[in-house]
Design an enzyme around this catalytic site. Structure first.
Site, mmCIF file in Angstrom:
data_model
loop_
_atom_site.group_PDB
_atom_site.id
_atom_site.type_symbol
_atom_site.label_atom_id
_atom_site.label_comp_id
_atom_site.label_asym_id
_atom_site.label_seq_id
_atom_site.Cartn_x
_atom_site.Cartn_y
_atom_site.Cartn_z
ATOM 1 N N ASP A 179 -5.753 -0.983 0.200
ATOM 2 C CA ASP A 179 -6.351 0.027 1.072
ATOM 3 C C ASP A 179 -7.723 -0.451 1.548
ATOM 4 O OD1 ASP A 179 -6.343 3.058 1.925
ATOM 5 O OD2 ASP A 179 -8.304 2.678 1.034
ATOM 6 N N TRP A 190 0.828 -1.206 0.000
ATOM 7 C CA TRP A 190 0.000 0.000 0.000
ATOM 8 C C TRP A 190 0.863 1.256 0.000
ATOM 9 C CZ3 TRP A 190 -0.590 4.344 2.983
ATOM 10 C CH2 TRP A 190 -1.726 5.141 2.713
ATOM 11 N N TYR A 212 0.832 3.928 -3.028
ATOM 12 C CA TYR A 212 0.384 5.283 -2.676
ATOM 13 C C TYR A 212 1.469 6.298 -3.007
ATOM 14 C CZ TYR A 212 -1.819 8.939 0.202
ATOM 15 O OH TYR A 212 -2.407 10.097 0.645
#
Length: 307
Positions: A255, A235, A239
């Site tokens: 997420d 993640w 991101y």
């Protein structure tokens, strides 16, 4: 908002292909602003910054009639305004053509509807990839609000007081990798393993093991290097790719908010692998799909959710 005046000032006009949803972008930044470094007040984004050895204050507002942002640089950094302009265009995702995204999602009944509701939604960038990863590590398993509080403490522990023009409520520069790696983070509000992960990442950047803010990111290499560090998972990598490295197809699919949103809409897609396969239909704009899904929840909740 009180600005302590300085002499050197430069103003930039940053044009973009319309539409650009400035209010939703400010909501995203404002909900994640680093206390002491950033603020969003009355439709204007502010932050203290350091650029190639120069310091200063940045303020950005929108001129919707002319389809541009007006960026004002105060202090020594204003002398490098031309060099900073590209960084600002990335920060506010100004090069994206909304029509291309709309075309990609036009046949998708869910994404098409969300884009119709927020056609100017962009993927907010990051002034610093290092700063962004610090925040994502801090934000593991805590709320957006809690992460903002803890990052504010980090700034006061390891940051540098800004010199020259500054905002009364943003008098700090974000910590350097070297400063954060060596800071005393006892009782900062994070578990010991997360502190170790944070300082391990900072040391890796300080040592040049990870060139997190490379001018031309080598995405496969950076993904591999970042994922190899203790305490950093997929993640955080995705991101960072979508916001700092401007990978329009990055997909932070683990997420929890995204997974729940997709499962509510399509109950047959419960597992990450199923959702990952489904996301193939959203290529090459999956980062924008993620933003629209987060935004749908934020609109409904009236708060900054996701990311």
């Amino acid at each position: 908002m009180k600005i302590i005046s300085g002499q050197a000032v430069a103003e930039l006009e940053l044009f973009y292909p319309p539409p650009l949803d400035w209010q939703r972008m400010l909501r995203f930044f404002g909900g994640r602003s680093t206390a002491g470094v950033e603020s969003v007040v009355d439709g204007v984004y502010h932050r203290t910054l350091r650029w190639q050895g120069s310091e200063g204050l940045l303020s950005v507002r929108q001129d919707p009639a002319r389809h541009c942002l007006i960026a004002t640089l105060h202090g020594e950094v204003s002398r490098q305004a031309d060099a900073v302009s590209g960084k600002l265009a990335s920060l506010f995702d100004l090069a994206t053509e909304p029509a291309l995204i709309q075309q990609c999602f036009a046949s998708d009944p869910w994404l098409g509807q969300l884009i119709a509701q927020a056609p100017g939604l962009r993927v907010p960038g990051a002034w610093s990839g290092f700063e962004l990863v610090v925040r994502t590590i801090v934000g593991q398993q805590v709320s957006v609000k809690a992460a903002t509080t803890i990052v504010g403490r980090l700034v006061q522990r390891a940051g540098t007081p800004a010199q020259g023009p500054l905002l009364a409520d943003a008098p700090w520069l974000f910590p350097t990798p070297e400063a954060l790696a060596g800071a005393n983070l006892d009782r900062i509000g994070m578990p010991g393993k997360r502190v170790a992960a944070l300082q391990g990442f900072a040391q890796a950047v300080a040592d040049g093991v990870v060139d997190i803010d490379a001018a031309t990111p080598d995405l496969p290499t950076l993904r591999r290097q970042l994922l190899a560090l203790p305490g950093i998972g997929p993640w955080t990598v995705e991101y960072t790719a979508m916001r700092a490295w401007r990978d329009a197809d990055a997909w932070p699919g683990t997420d929890l908010v995204l997974m729940q949103a997709i499962a509510r809409r399509q109950p047959e897609l419960l597992k990450h692998a199923q959702q990952l396969k489904h996301s193939e239909a959203w290529r090459p704009w999956r980062a924008y799909a993620a933003m629209h899904l987060w935004n749908e929840i934020a609109d409904a909740a009236g708060a900054a959710r996701g990311g």
